[in-house]
Scaffold this motif. Structure first.
Motif, short mmCIF file in Angstrom:
data_model
loop_
_atom_site.label_atom_id
_atom_site.label_comp_id
_atom_site.label_asym_id
_atom_site.label_seq_id
_atom_site.Cartn_x
_atom_site.Cartn_y
_atom_site.Cartn_z
N GLY A 7 0.81 -1.21 0.00
CA GLY A 7 0.00 0.00 0.00
C GLY A 7 0.84 1.26 0.00
N LYS A 8 1.87 1.25 0.85
CA LYS A 8 2.65 2.48 0.96
C LYS A 8 4.01 2.35 0.29
CE LYS A 8 4.88 3.59 4.91
NZ LYS A 8 6.27 3.08 4.94
N ILE A 27 2.73 -10.88 -4.13
CA ILE A 27 3.43 -10.79 -2.85
C ILE A 27 3.09 -9.42 -2.27
CG2 ILE A 27 5.67 -10.70 -1.71
CD1 ILE A 27 6.81 -12.35 -4.00
N LEU A 28 2.53 -9.43 -1.06
CA LEU A 28 2.19 -8.17 -0.40
C LEU A 28 3.27 -7.88 0.63
CD1 LEU A 28 -1.61 -8.88 0.25
CD2 LEU A 28 -0.51 -8.17 -1.88
N VAL A 29 4.07 -6.85 0.35
CA VAL A 29 5.15 -6.50 1.28
C VAL A 29 4.61 -5.52 2.31
CG1 VAL A 29 7.50 -5.60 1.49
CG2 VAL A 29 6.81 -6.76 -0.61
N VAL A 77 0.12 -2.01 8.35
CA VAL A 77 -1.05 -2.88 8.26
C VAL A 77 -2.23 -2.17 7.59
CG1 VAL A 77 -2.80 -4.07 9.64
CG2 VAL A 77 -0.38 -4.34 10.19
N HIS A 78 -2.37 -0.89 7.88
CA HIS A 78 -3.45 -0.12 7.25
C HIS A 78 -3.33 -0.20 5.73
CE1 HIS A 78 -5.15 3.63 5.55
NE2 HIS A 78 -6.15 3.29 6.33
N ASN A 79 -2.10 -0.03 5.24
CA ASN A 79 -1.87 -0.06 3.79
C ASN A 79 -1.92 -1.48 3.23
OD1 ASN A 79 -1.29 2.84 3.13
ND2 ASN A 79 0.09 2.51 4.84
N LEU A 80 -1.48 -2.43 4.05
CA LEU A 80 -1.57 -3.84 3.65
C LEU A 80 -3.02 -4.22 3.41
CD1 LEU A 80 -0.53 -6.78 3.35
CD2 LEU A 80 -0.62 -6.97 5.84
N PRO A 85 1.67 -5.83 14.80
CA PRO A 85 0.35 -5.69 14.13
C PRO A 85 0.23 -6.47 12.81
CG PRO A 85 1.22 -3.54 14.78
CD PRO A 85 2.32 -4.52 15.00
N ALA A 86 1.34 -6.62 12.07
CA ALA A 86 1.27 -7.30 10.78
C ALA A 86 0.98 -8.79 10.97
CB ALA A 86 2.57 -7.11 10.00
N GLU A 87 1.69 -9.37 11.92
CA GLU A 87 1.51 -10.81 12.20
C GLU A 87 0.07 -11.08 12.67
OE1 GLU A 87 3.75 -13.89 11.46
OE2 GLU A 87 5.06 -12.31 12.19
#
Lengths: 278, 119
Positions: free
Chosen positions: A8-9, A182-184, A192-195, A222-224
């Motif tokens: 996202g970012k 693949i989402l980095v 996470v907001h952008n993910l 937060p990502a996990e």
């Protein structure tokens, strides 16, 4: 197989991940679709570079033939044409080159003229074929350049597409061509907001995907947590590592510099290959 | 003389809209008759080129002047092409700006912004 690398970012590590994956894959293709600020070539430093201009067609009005019926003005969804002072005025930068006005003009007063909007470069870095799209400054949409880039991706078995940041039209164009995404992301709330935005996009487009957490730290993050909640596979964790950061800042390709990074990305590549061919 | 102003609602008591291209309505005020007419701006929610379409409406309504707080480059090109003069509003009151314009107290709008175009 075409692997799109997105986030996202900006600054999350799309280029870092896609460059290193392509380099570790060896006989592969790296395609830089971040046409507004392409930087993959700074890492690959490709040789034998061939450049091709990319042009779009925009309308040109023949004022002798124009009768002022305004069919073109009313048709254009982007409002790229206006009827002013007894003539059609065309806004080149607004035009999306659909060609509709040219088709509809009952007087055949509109014809197409070419406008160069950027270029596509193709070169070689060791075994990797490097394709880069470059949009000229001031041009509003890089989509035609991405279309041109993606035309050249059929010849290789392994293609890594470095996507533009965000989740707008230009990203959709790139994702639509991919077999796997693949989402980095980063292990932060912002990451996470952008993910979440790109995950919604790839899900909407029905593409299989996995997450790579870059700048990973061995704590609850937060990502996990997000990936566990959404049941998204975390296919890779790249450590928050000063050495890796330094190599990357010096525009060096980590997997070509250190065997341990070769193993890190080799494992990631094996995991992706397994996901795609399952 | 026909005066156009971007406004937030169909009322003389409404505030002047801070955006030209994406204003919901335009007031067309007849300087001689003192009559007013409100027109909806169909470009208000359009994806792109709102300023051009909005300026087209102002031109088609044969306005002579536009009183507005701001205006984008593309819209300004359309307005200039049709000879519509642009003046900068001094506050958000419709009546006060019309009065100030009649008294020659409004200055011409010169700071045209490059627009908010998206790809």
């Amino acid at each position: 197989m075409k692997i799109a690398v997105l986030s996202g970012k900006g600054g999350t590590g799309k280029t870092f991940v896609s460059v290193n994956l392509a380099a570790v894959a060896g006989d592969a293709m790296y395609v830089d679709c971040d046409v507004e600020e392409p930087n993959g070539h700074l890492f690959f430093k490709p040789g034998a570079v061939k450049t091709r201009q990319v042009a779009v067609e925009i309308p040109l009005v023949d004022s002798e033939r124009c009768t002022g019926c305004r069919v073109c003005v009313d048709f254009c969804n982007y409002h790229a044409l206006a009827w002013v002072g007894g003539g059609v005025k065309i806004f080149d930068e607004i035009c999306h080159s659909c060609g509709g006005c040219i088709i509809l003009c009952p007087e055949k007063a509109l014809t197409g003229k070419e406008k160069v909007i950027g270029q596509v470069q193709r070169g070689k870095s060791e075994a990797v074929t490097v394709l880069s799209g470059m949009l000229n400054p001031g041009i509003p949409s890089g989509v035609p350049i991405i279309k041109e880039l993606l035309k050249g991706t059929e010849e290789k078995e392994r293609v890594f597409i470095d996507c533009p940041p965000g989740s707008a039209c230009i990203v959709m164009e790139t994702v639509a061509a991919a077999d796997y995404c693949i989402l980095v992301t980063e292990p932060t709330v912002f990451g996470v907001h952008n993910l979440n935005m790109v995950w919604e996009l790839v899900t909407l487009l029905g593409k299989p995907c996995g997450v790579v957490i870059n700048k990973f730290v061995e704590t609850e993050n937060p990502a996990e947590k997000y990936c566990a909640e959404k049941e998204i596979d975390v296919i890779g964790r790249i450590p928050f590592d000063a050495e890796l950061g330094l190599l990357n800042s010096n525009a060096l390709i980590a997997v070509r510099e250190k065997a341990k990074y070769g193993r890190l990305f080799g494992d990631l590549l094996a995991r992706i290959t397994g996901e795609v061919w399952l | 003389m026909k005066i156009a102003i971007p406004v937030n609602a169909k009322s003389m008591e409404s505030a002047i809209c801070q955006s030209f291209g994406r204003a919901p309505y335009y007031l067309f005020y007849d300087g001689e008759e003192g009559t007013s007419e409100f027109k909806e701006n169909s470009a208000c929610a359009s994806q792109g080129g709102a300023g051009i379409k909005a300026a087209q409406l102002i031109v088609d309504e044969k306005a002579d002047v536009l009183l507005t707080p701001r205006c984008g480059e593309n819209a300004a090109q359309v307005l200039r092409g049709a000879g519509v003069k642009m003046y900068k509003t001094m506050n958000d009151s419709i009546r006060e700006n019309i009065q100030a314009f009649k008294e020659g107290k409004l200055s011409e709008l010169r700071d045209i912004h490059p627009g908010h175009h998206r790809g």
